[in-house]
Design an enzyme around this catalytic site. Structure first.
Site, mmCIF file in Angstrom:
data_model
loop_
_atom_site.group_PDB
_atom_site.id
_atom_site.type_symbol
_atom_site.label_atom_id
_atom_site.label_comp_id
_atom_site.label_asym_id
_atom_site.label_seq_id
_atom_site.Cartn_x
_atom_site.Cartn_y
_atom_site.Cartn_z
ATOM 1 N N SER A 1 3.611 -1.667 10.476
ATOM 2 C CA SER A 1 5.066 -1.736 10.725
ATOM 3 C C SER A 1 5.693 -3.083 10.359
ATOM 4 C CB SER A 1 5.378 -1.368 12.180
ATOM 5 O OG SER A 1 5.014 -0.020 12.426
ATOM 6 N N GLY B 1 2.962 -0.967 4.359
ATOM 7 C CA GLY B 1 2.929 0.451 4.010
ATOM 8 C C GLY B 1 4.332 0.957 3.730
ATOM 9 N N GLY B 2 4.911 1.659 4.700
ATOM 10 C CA GLY B 2 6.214 2.321 4.533
ATOM 11 C C GLY B 2 7.282 1.450 3.895
ATOM 12 N N GLY C 1 2.803 2.692 10.911
ATOM 13 C CA GLY C 1 3.823 3.724 10.763
ATOM 14 C C GLY C 1 4.561 4.085 12.042
ATOM 15 N N GLU D 1 -6.709 5.093 8.077
ATOM 16 C CA GLU D 1 -6.443 6.496 7.703
ATOM 17 C C GLU D 1 -7.682 7.125 7.076
ATOM 18 O OE1 GLU D 1 -2.857 5.756 5.466
ATOM 19 O OE2 GLU D 1 -1.811 5.274 7.333
ATOM 20 N N HIS E 1 -9.580 1.514 5.307
ATOM 21 C CA HIS E 1 -8.277 1.725 5.955
ATOM 22 C C HIS E 1 -8.451 2.729 7.100
ATOM 23 C CE1 HIS E 1 -4.105 2.767 6.646
ATOM 24 N NE2 HIS E 1 -3.781 1.674 5.970
ATOM 25 N N ASN F 1 0.862 -1.186 0.000
ATOM 26 C CA ASN F 1 0.000 0.000 0.000
ATOM 27 C C ASN F 1 0.894 1.232 0.000
ATOM 28 O OD1 ASN F 1 -1.845 2.024 0.424
ATOM 29 N ND2 ASN F 1 -2.423 1.395 2.495
ATOM 30 N N TRP F 2 0.992 1.867 -1.136
ATOM 31 C CA TRP F 2 1.889 3.026 -1.265
ATOM 32 C C TRP F 2 1.294 4.304 -0.669
ATOM 33 C CZ3 TRP F 2 3.357 2.103 -7.122
ATOM 34 C CH2 TRP F 2 4.198 0.995 -7.191
ATOM 35 N N LYS F 3 0.010 4.247 -0.322
ATOM 36 C CA LYS F 3 -0.669 5.440 0.207
ATOM 37 C C LYS F 3 -0.452 6.618 -0.757
ATOM 38 C CE LYS F 3 -0.226 3.368 4.718
ATOM 39 N NZ LYS F 3 -0.034 3.486 6.155
ATOM 40 N N GLU G 1 -5.196 -4.491 11.008
ATOM 41 C CA GLU G 1 -4.189 -3.443 11.133
ATOM 42 C C GLU G 1 -4.448 -2.623 12.397
ATOM 43 O OE1 GLU G 1 -2.485 -2.552 6.952
ATOM 44 O OE2 GLU G 1 -3.967 -1.048 7.463
HETATM 45 P P1 13P Z 1 3.071 0.771 7.727
HETATM 46 O O1 13P Z 1 3.597 -0.516 7.145
HETATM 47 O O2 13P Z 1 3.780 1.983 7.195
HETATM 48 O O3 13P Z 1 3.011 0.712 9.215
HETATM 49 O O4 13P Z 1 1.570 0.941 7.213
HETATM 50 C C1 13P Z 1 0.698 -0.126 7.328
HETATM 51 C C2 13P Z 1 -0.535 0.183 6.571
HETATM 52 O O5 13P Z 1 -1.286 1.075 6.904
HETATM 53 C C3 13P Z 1 -0.806 -0.625 5.370
HETATM 54 O O6 13P Z 1 -2.080 -0.370 4.889
#
Ligand code: 13P
Length: 257
Positions: free
Chosen positions: A219, A240-241, A179, A101, A99, A9-11, A173
């Site tokens: 994470s 994510g990251g 993050g 976010e 999600h 997930n590149w956001k 999640e």
């Molecule tokens: P991180 O891997 O950056 O913690 O993000 C997880 C995430 O929200 C994947 O959708």
């Protein structure tokens, strides 16, 4: 038998140009992987979906394409929104829904999430439903209750508007793990995943053979992926990251499969 599944997930990251060099590196790495044994999915921002899908085809890459969100109408006067039809045309097979976010920063409620799951399935897209508790809810011992509510609401289980859950992916999640570099212990993730499977069985919407795949996100990195993947009810990772670097993401895939 369902394959382990790794979603990047590149956001809100990466231009079209940046995504294309990412795919060249994936191509190199895939040539050394038994790629029939794993499912890899990329979730670029809307603007890059079409070009990523096109390049995946050109390079014959065994990679699925997911959007990070969608709107729950087919078309109409909804300035700034993207419909399931548009995502299908852009080449998506999957869509991330709910999600944290989006729930926290864009006011997405369980009621909106259920509409999105419905239109995604109607359009032939596979929903990747995200659920998870906040730090406060965890401290209060409410993790299982929160996850249970989110899963039941998203799939509308109480109103008997049952979906074909074997076609859906769920990602656990915990909000406090996203993050932050902090994660639950693998056994704690396993406990939540077991609970989710249990919900599906209670609802009688599932044959033993068609268990939906349940991912973990928050994470995830090269150092912790293997331990999560060892748990029996953990079928994959939503990254994510650490997915922003193709090298790192492909390492995670390799270490986890
Ligand atoms: P991180 O891997 O950056 O913690 O993000 C997880 C995430 O929200 C994947 O959708």
């Amino acid at each position: 038998v369902s394959l382990p599944c790794f979603v990047a997930n590149w956001k809100m990251n990466k231009t079209i140009e940046e995504t294309l060099s990412y795919l060249s590196l994936c191509k190199k790495r895939f040539s050394h992987l038994p790629h029939q044994d794993v499912e890899v999915i990329l979730a670029p921002p809307y603007t890059a979906l079409f070009s990523v899908g096109k390049r995946i085809k050109e390079l014959s890459l065994p990679i699925g394409l997911s959007a990070q969100n969608l709107f729950f109408k087919t078309e109409g006067a909804y300035t700034g929104e993207i419909s399931p039809r548009m995502l299908c045309e852009a080449g998506c097979q999957y869509v991330i829904i709910g999600h944290s976010e989006r729930r926290m920063q864009f006011g997405e409620t369980d009621a909106i999430v259920v509409e999105k799951v419905q239109v995604a399935l109607d359009a032939g897209l596979i929903p990747i439903l995200c659920v998870g508790e906040s730090a406060k809810e965890r401290a209060e011992g409410k993790t299982l209750a929160v996850v249970k509510r989110q899963v039941k609401e998203a799939f509308c289980m109480d109103k008997h508007r049952l979906f074909d859950l074997s076609r859906c992916l769920v990602s656990y999640e915990p909000i406090w793990a996203i993050g932050t570099g902090r994660t639950p212990m693998p056994f704690e993730v396993e406990r939540v995943h077991q609970e989710i499977v249990q919900i599906f069985h209670e609802e009688g919407n599932l044959h033993a053979a068609s268990r939906p795949r349940i991912l973990y996100g928050g994470s995830v990195n090269e150092a912790n992926v293997a331990a999560f993947m060892e748990e029996p009810h953990v079928s994959g990772m939503l990254v994510g990251g650490a997915s922003l670097s193709a090298e790192t993401f492909m390492n995670i895939v390799q270490l986890g499969m």
